[in-house]
Structure formats: C-alpha cells, structure tokens
Enzyme design. Structure first.
Site, PDB file in Angstrom:
ATOM      1  N   SER A  23       0.834  -1.205   0.000  1.00  0.00           N
ATOM      2  CA  SER A  23       0.000   0.000   0.000  1.00  0.00           C
ATOM      3  C   SER A  23       0.874   1.262   0.000  1.00  0.00           C
ATOM      4  CB  SER A  23      -0.900  -0.018   1.232  1.00  0.00           C
ATOM      5  OG  SER A  23      -0.097  -0.058   2.392  1.00  0.00           O
TER       6      SER A  23
ATOM      7  N   CYS B  33      -3.992  -4.736  -7.614  1.00  0.00           N
ATOM      8  CA  CYS B  33      -3.530  -3.348  -7.726  1.00  0.00           C
ATOM      9  C   CYS B  33      -3.864  -2.771  -9.087  1.00  0.00           C
ATOM     10  CB  CYS B  33      -2.038  -3.268  -7.484  1.00  0.00           C
ATOM     11  SG  CYS B  33      -1.147  -4.197  -8.719  1.00  0.00           S
TER      12      CYS B  33
HETATM   13  P1  NAD Z   1       0.497  -3.648   2.990  1.00  0.00           P
HETATM   14  O1  NAD Z   1       1.136  -2.367   2.621  1.00  0.00           O
HETATM   15  O2  NAD Z   1      -0.368  -3.702   4.180  1.00  0.00           O
HETATM   16  O3  NAD Z   1       1.624  -4.771   3.223  1.00  0.00           O
HETATM   17  C1  NAD Z   1       2.672  -4.981   2.295  1.00  0.00           C
HETATM   18  C2  NAD Z   1       3.873  -5.523   3.044  1.00  0.00           C
HETATM   19  O4  NAD Z   1       4.327  -4.541   3.979  1.00  0.00           O
HETATM   20  C3  NAD Z   1       3.593  -6.793   3.828  1.00  0.00           C
HETATM   21  O5  NAD Z   1       4.674  -7.687   3.652  1.00  0.00           O
HETATM   22  C4  NAD Z   1       3.481  -6.304   5.269  1.00  0.00           C
HETATM   23  O6  NAD Z   1       3.927  -7.260   6.201  1.00  0.00           O
HETATM   24  C5  NAD Z   1       4.391  -5.099   5.292  1.00  0.00           C
HETATM   25  N1  NAD Z   1       3.946  -4.065   6.244  1.00  0.00           N
HETATM   26  C6  NAD Z   1       2.671  -3.817   6.642  1.00  0.00           C
HETATM   27  N2  NAD Z   1       2.645  -2.791   7.512  1.00  0.00           N
HETATM   28  C7  NAD Z   1       3.921  -2.372   7.656  1.00  0.00           C
HETATM   29  C8  NAD Z   1       4.531  -1.333   8.420  1.00  0.00           C
HETATM   30  N3  NAD Z   1       3.825  -0.525   9.205  1.00  0.00           N
HETATM   31  N4  NAD Z   1       5.871  -1.184   8.341  1.00  0.00           N
HETATM   32  C9  NAD Z   1       6.600  -1.985   7.545  1.00  0.00           C
HETATM   33  N5  NAD Z   1       6.084  -2.986   6.802  1.00  0.00           N
HETATM   34  C10 NAD Z   1       4.756  -3.179   6.846  1.00  0.00           C
HETATM   35  O7  NAD Z   1      -0.282  -4.152   1.679  1.00  0.00           O
HETATM   36  P2  NAD Z   1      -1.277  -5.387   1.540  1.00  0.00           P
HETATM   37  O8  NAD Z   1      -2.550  -5.057   2.223  1.00  0.00           O
HETATM   38  O9  NAD Z   1      -0.585  -6.658   1.867  1.00  0.00           O
HETATM   39  O10 NAD Z   1      -1.504  -5.378  -0.035  1.00  0.00           O
HETATM   40  C11 NAD Z   1      -2.449  -4.579  -0.687  1.00  0.00           C
HETATM   41  C12 NAD Z   1      -1.827  -3.293  -1.169  1.00  0.00           C
HETATM   42  O11 NAD Z   1      -0.759  -3.572  -2.067  1.00  0.00           O
HETATM   43  C13 NAD Z   1      -2.807  -2.441  -1.961  1.00  0.00           C
HETATM   44  O12 NAD Z   1      -2.620  -1.114  -1.594  1.00  0.00           O
HETATM   45  C14 NAD Z   1      -2.390  -2.676  -3.408  1.00  0.00           C
HETATM   46  O13 NAD Z   1      -2.708  -1.648  -4.308  1.00  0.00           O
HETATM   47  C15 NAD Z   1      -0.912  -2.798  -3.249  1.00  0.00           C
HETATM   48  N6  NAD Z   1      -0.320  -3.486  -4.382  1.00  0.00           N
HETATM   49  C16 NAD Z   1       0.366  -2.724  -5.273  1.00  0.00           C
HETATM   50  C17 NAD Z   1       0.919  -3.316  -6.388  1.00  0.00           C
HETATM   51  C18 NAD Z   1       1.672  -2.513  -7.385  1.00  0.00           C
HETATM   52  O14 NAD Z   1       2.275  -3.103  -8.249  1.00  0.00           O
HETATM   53  N7  NAD Z   1       1.684  -1.215  -7.310  1.00  0.00           N
HETATM   54  C19 NAD Z   1       0.792  -4.706  -6.580  1.00  0.00           C
HETATM   55  C20 NAD Z   1       0.090  -5.452  -5.636  1.00  0.00           C
HETATM   56  C21 NAD Z   1      -0.462  -4.818  -4.523  1.00  0.00           C
END
Ligand code: NAD
Length: 497
Positions: A226, A281
């Site tokens: 995200s 995404c």
């Molecule tokens: P997220 O940001 O919650 O988590 C992603 C990763 O970050 C995970 O491995 C998680 O453990 C880690 N994380 C979570 N909170 C954290 C923090 N406070 N500090 C450090 N690391 C942390 O995302 P999600 O809910 O797993 O996935 C969905 C999101 O990913 C959506 O926003 C989607 O749009 C995005 N996404 C983007 C793409 C792209 O190519 N731009 C592709 C797939 C998903």
C-alpha cells in the site's frame, strides 16, 4: 494447528520467533495455521546466510544460473495446480485466477532464463589509440523483497528470479496473511539446483521489514504494497543508504467514451472491477462515463453485477467467479466504505452487503457492489478500497475525464474504451499514469516489459521486471583499458587521440 516456518539456508525453521500471527481460510473464516513472526535474531540469521551464499553465487557462471532457472521453470509448471491450491486456501481467490497468477510468475522466470543475453554490456573498440571502453553490470549483494497479500506467488516472482539471475541473493519477506506459497516457491527452486541461502524466506510483520531496511548487509529492497507503507519503506531504506523501489497502491480509472461499444465496456468493467474480489492493484475501481454514455452503461454494468452474485463462492468451487475477501478485518473495512458511500449520497445501484453463500456463512464475504453518481470528494472515490466495489463518476467531456484521472494522486493503471484511435492516442500521450490499456481493462505488462505506476503508486525510479528489473538489481561499471601499457608521466586531462 500447523505452524508456517521460515525457509533459511535450504531448510524450514521456526528460528527463535515466539510471536505468531493467524492465517485464515477466508472461505470458512477459520484460523487454518499460524505463521511465525521474525525477531532480530531471525533477520540476522537470514541475512548472514544470504551474505555467505552471495560470495559463491555471484561467481557462478551465467550458464549455471540459466540452467537452474530452466529447471525451476519446469518444476513450477509441474506444480502449478498445487501452488494455485495453496494460494486459494489462504488468499481466497478462485482456483483458475490463482493458476493465472502462477502463470504470470512463471513468465518472469522464462524472462530470467535469458540472463546471459540480458547481461551483455556495451563495448567500444579503439576509443583512443590502443584503448577500449566497455561496461559491466554487477550484482549488488543481498537484496530484500517485501510483498503484499494479493499476489502471494506472482509479486515475489516479479522480483527474486531476476535478482538471483543477476547474481544476487534474496531474502523474501512475504505477507503474513498468505505466507505458505513462498515456502513452496523456495523449496522448488532448491530442488531445481539453487544453492542453499541464495533464496531465503523470512516470515514476519513490520518488525522484520524495518530490520531488513536497517540491516547493514542488505544492499537493496524491492517493495510492493500500500502507498503509506511504500512511502515509509522508501524513506527508511534510502536513509539507510540502500537502493529502493517501492510500488504502492492504486485507484485505476476506466474512461468510456460515447462511441465505445457499451456491452464490451460493461463486460470489461465488471471483469476488471470484481476479479479477485477487487484485490488487485490493477483492478478497475472507477468507471468514468463520458457524455451521454452514463445511464445505458450503468444499466449494463448493474445487470452483469447482479448476475455475478450467485457465483460468489469458495474459490475451490468449480462454478465460483469470485471468492471471499482475504480476512474479516479487511472485509469489514471494505464494507465500511460501502456504508460511507451510501451516507455521502452516492447512488447504491447494487448492494453486496449481507451476502454469504449457503454452507459457508462464516467466510469473509462481500458480493460485488456498484455505486453511481460518485463525486471526487467522497471517500469511496478518494481512497483505495481494495475490494469488490465499483464506482461510476460522470464526466461531460474527454477533457473532463482526462483532468479527473490526472488530478488523482495515484497513477498505477488506467484504461480507455473507444473506437476512436485519435482519442485513444491523445489519452495514452497525456495521461499521468504508468500503465495504459486501450480497450484492455487490466494492462499488466508482459514479463519482458516493466511494471510500475507513477505518482503515489511508485516511490523510486525503476519499475519491476523486464529490462528495468535487470537494471535495478545490478550496478554499472565502466572500464577503460589500454593495451599495450604506456610509459611516460602526463599530468594533462585525458583526452582521446
Ligand atoms: P500492505 O502495505 O499492508 O503490506 C505490504 C507488506 O508490507 C507486507 O509484507 C506487510 O507485512 C508489510 N507491512 C505492513 N505494515 C507495515 C509497516 N507498518 N511497516 C513496515 N512494513 C509493513 O499491503 P497489503 O494489504 O498486503 O496489499 C495490498 C496493497 O498492495 C494495496 O494497496 C495494493 O494496491 C498494493 N499493491 C500494489 C501493487 C503494485 O504493483 N503497485 C501490486 C500489488 C499490490
């Protein structure tokens, strides 16, 4: 209750972790397993294993790497259904969708099989008398990959096949919500001949992410997730002197011009809006209906959306078109956006709240939901919902539609539906978005192109996989060589001649 471990140095291990996190079966709502969450000692163990492996792996020949990748590609194909089943069991998406995800991951391995070709440098003979100049691309060392829940196979595979093919070792920190597939991916790579420690999987949460970003022996990090976390990862990683690419969230608009075939456009909007329960995404979350298309288009989208409801079923059901959301917490968050949209005055055309398939009432369900007359101040427009909620915004003209898309802080993907080539060309040229579809709703680039958004959808300057992936995981060296060696002191600035 089973425990999902780390994969370090070619073996499953629970390390020293005492903390765990629940992993659900989204179709039943039950806790299916617990994943271990790394402590500092686990992070240190994974990184030191990768650092040690990097010494010999970076010296391995290109043909050795290529041969292992070819074997890995074969094993992935053989285990495609097994991997898809693992994805569905923890993510919830339907099996065919999961198999498609595995296929797109395999395509990156196929791209990486050509690494001897991809790493060819430049060479200029005789840039001066007896002097040749050439360029090399060399690995960085230990690379960390931090991935989201929504593509537990494909997104890690955007990263590690190329990082490893270019001579790096890799520590993957998958999402704690669906962590099992990564272990299987690493196991199969080992079976294909990858030496221990070249690919380690470290299970964990924010603690593990921050520890990897701070670790002095990690040279670079690829992140997908995200936007707020992408921004954090980019600033923390670069402050620690690392190379970082951090892909963030999205709000993808599909512009439908008045001349478009509205049945084709409605099919596309529904497929791209509700596929994988909108947890992509590149999902379409905003349909921009231009001019007089609005009412007819919304009617066509609405009837297709209603028709989908009975096929919202557990992902393992052969007639399922859409599965549950990943967790109860996420489902509740998405549902709260539907409540907010209704309170804000948008027209709720199809309401997916309260739906649950018979016999699976405790799963994390929310059926496809459609809003019309959404305005740009509503949270259902401003925020990434990441669920099966499609919103329709009306625009008077092409210019109004383009302005709306360009004013949005996200810039991941977009699509335009039209039969007018000139309008499509104008859109493609002027839109501030990284990936553009012309009559294609989800324009995910092939493995040999690069994937990445603009604006708040990507922090850093390189996209993933394709040529930019090779560039991200290597650093350039320019060599100037003189044969024979030259005698004589000369304090002048070197020029050619
Ligand atoms: P997220 O940001 O919650 O988590 C992603 C990763 O970050 C995970 O491995 C998680 O453990 C880690 N994380 C979570 N909170 C954290 C923090 N406070 N500090 C450090 N690391 C942390 O995302 P999600 O809910 O797993 O996935 C969905 C999101 O990913 C959506 O926003 C989607 O749009 C995005 N996404 C983007 C793409 C792209 O190519 N731009 C592709 C797939 C998903």
């Amino acid at each position: 209750m089973s425990t999902i471990p780390h994969w370090i140095d070619g073996a499953r291990t629970t390390g020293v972790s005492s903390r765990t996190s629940d992993v659900f079966n989204p179709a039943t709502g039950e806790v299916a397993a617990q994943v271990v969450l790394a402590e500092q000692a686990d992070v240190d163990l994974a990184v030191s294993s990768s650092l040690k492996a990097a010494q010999s792996w970076s010296e391995s020949s290109l043909s050795t790497r290529s041969r292992i990748l070819f074997e890995y590609r074969h094993l992935l194909h053989t285990h495609r259904d097994e991997l898809a089943a693992i994805i569905t069991s923890e993510h919830g998406k339907v099996l065919s969708d999961a198999a498609g995800e595995v296929q797109r991951g395999i395509e990156v391995v196929e791209f990486a099989c050509g690494i001897p070709q991809l790493l060819k440098g430049e060479h200029s003979e005789q840039v001066s008398r007896g002097v040749d100049a050439y360029s090399l691309r060399q690995p960085l060392g230990v690379v960390a990959g931090i991935t989201p829940f929504n593509f537990p196979v494909m997104v890690p595979m955007w990263m590690f096949p190329i990082a490893i093919a270019t001579g790096n070792t890799f520590v993957l920190k998958p999402s704690e919500r669906d962590p099992s597939a990564s272990i299987r991916l690493a196991e199969l790579f080992g079976q294909a001949g990858l030496p221990d420690g070249v690919l380690n999987v470290l299970q964990g949460d924010a603690f593990a992410v921050n520890a990897l970003l701070d670790h002095p022996d990690v040279s670079a990090a690829s992140f997908v997730g995200s936007t707020p976390i992408a921004r954090h990862v980019y600033s923390r990683g670069t402050a620690a002197g690392k190379r970082v690419q951090a892909l963030g969230g999205a709000k993808n608009h599909m512009v439908v011009l008045p001349d478009a075939d509205l049945d084709v456009a409605a099919d596309a909007a529904v497929s791209a809006g509700y596929g994988s329960a909108g947890e992509r995404c590149m999902a379409i979350s905003v349909v921009v209906a231009v001019g007089e298309t609005g009412d007819a288009l919304v009617e066509k989208i609405a009837s297709r959306t209603r028709d989908l409801h009975p096929s919202v079923l557990p992902g393992t059901d052969p007639s399922a078109q859409m599965g549950p959301l990943v967790t109860g917490v996420h489902r509740d968050r998405v549902r709260s956006y539907v409540d907010a949209g209704e309170s804000a005055g948008a027209s709720l055309v199809v309401d997916g709240r309260g739906y649950a398939p018979e016999g699976a009432e405790n799963g994390f369900w929310l059926a496809p939901t459609l809003f019309d007359h959404v305005t740009r101040d509503m949270t259902i427009y401003t925020d990434e919902i990441f669920g099966p909620v499609l919103t329709v915004v009306r625009a008077d003209t092409f210019e109004d539609a383009l302005e709306l898309v360009n004013a949005n802080p996200y810039g991941n993907g977009t699509a335009i539906y039209t039969g007018d080539g000139l309008a499509a060309r104008e859109y493609q040229r002027r839109v501030h978005v990284g990936m553009v579809g012309i009559n294609v709703p989800i324009p995910v680039p092939m493995a040999y192109y690069s994937f990445g958004g603009w604006k708040d959808s990507l922090f850093g300057d390189t996209h993933v996989h394709g040529a930019e992936g090779v560039k991200f995981y290597t650093r350039a060296k320019a060599v100037t060589a003189r044969w024979p060696q030259q005698h004589g002191v000369n304090l002048g600035f070197p020029t050619h001649g």
